[in-house]
Design a protein around this motif. Structure first.
Motif, short mmCIF file in Angstrom:
data_model
loop_
_atom_site.label_atom_id
_atom_site.label_comp_id
_atom_site.label_asym_id
_atom_site.label_seq_id
_atom_site.Cartn_x
_atom_site.Cartn_y
_atom_site.Cartn_z
N ASP A 57 0.85 -1.17 0.00
CA ASP A 57 0.00 0.00 0.00
C ASP A 57 0.89 1.23 0.00
N ASP A 106 -8.02 0.08 -0.71
CA ASP A 106 -6.96 0.02 -1.70
C ASP A 106 -7.32 0.78 -2.98
N GLY A 109 -0.10 1.21 -6.50
CA GLY A 109 -1.16 0.27 -6.16
C GLY A 109 -2.10 -0.08 -7.29
#
Length: 159
Positions: free
Chosen positions: A22, A83, A134
């Motif tokens: 992350d 996310d 990401g």
């Protein structure tokens, strides 16, 4: 053949998600001009016309687009989590699994994603790419019924 493709999809998801961190950030978006990406395994250049891409969802990155001429089996499933936004789509196309994977490999490269996995299992093909922000794409393509290739695509836009 569907079980075959879904087994590979689970393997792709498991492998690439374990490799993800992350790190935050925004996903690069391809410009609307024709671009090209280099396939280092064959040392060829594959053109990708990004102006004609059909995003799989609102605000989906260019690498999360429907393969040209493909038919969605059902509307894509999308989510927006910690996310970032992402989704899953299943579709069929008359293109070969190799052509499908090469298309998404070029889109990933054009959009700043680095390949993290490529796999051939019999006639099925899989590919995954991600970037430090990401964003990621995972594609599994396998021969289906009536000379159609069955494709399972997952994506995450990143932060």
């Amino acid at each position: 053949m569907k079980v075959y493709a879904k087994t590979i999809a689970v393997m792709v998801l498991t492998g690439s998600l374990a490799a993800c961190g992350d790190t935050g950030g925004n996903t690069p978006v391809a410009d609307a001009q024709a671009t090209s990406a280099k396939d280092t395994s064959k040392n060829t250049v594959t053109p990708v016309e990004t102006a004609d891409l059909q995003p799989l969802a609102a605000n989906a990155p260019a690498f999360a687009s429907l393969y040209p001429g493909a038919t969605l089996l059902q509307p894509p499933v999308t989510a927006n989590g910690v996310d970032g936004p992402g989704g899953i789509a299943e579709f069929t196309t008359s293109a070969t699994p190799e052509q499908v994977i090469e298309h998404y490999r070029a889109l990933a490269d054009t959009n700043g994603l680095d390949p993290v996995m490529a796999m051939n299992q019999g006639t099925a093909r899989a590919f995954a790419a991600l970037n430090a922000k990401g964003a990621e794409v995972q594609v599994v393509a396998s021969p289906g019924e009536q000379d159609q290739t069955s494709v399972h695509l997952t994506w995450k836009s990143g932060h």
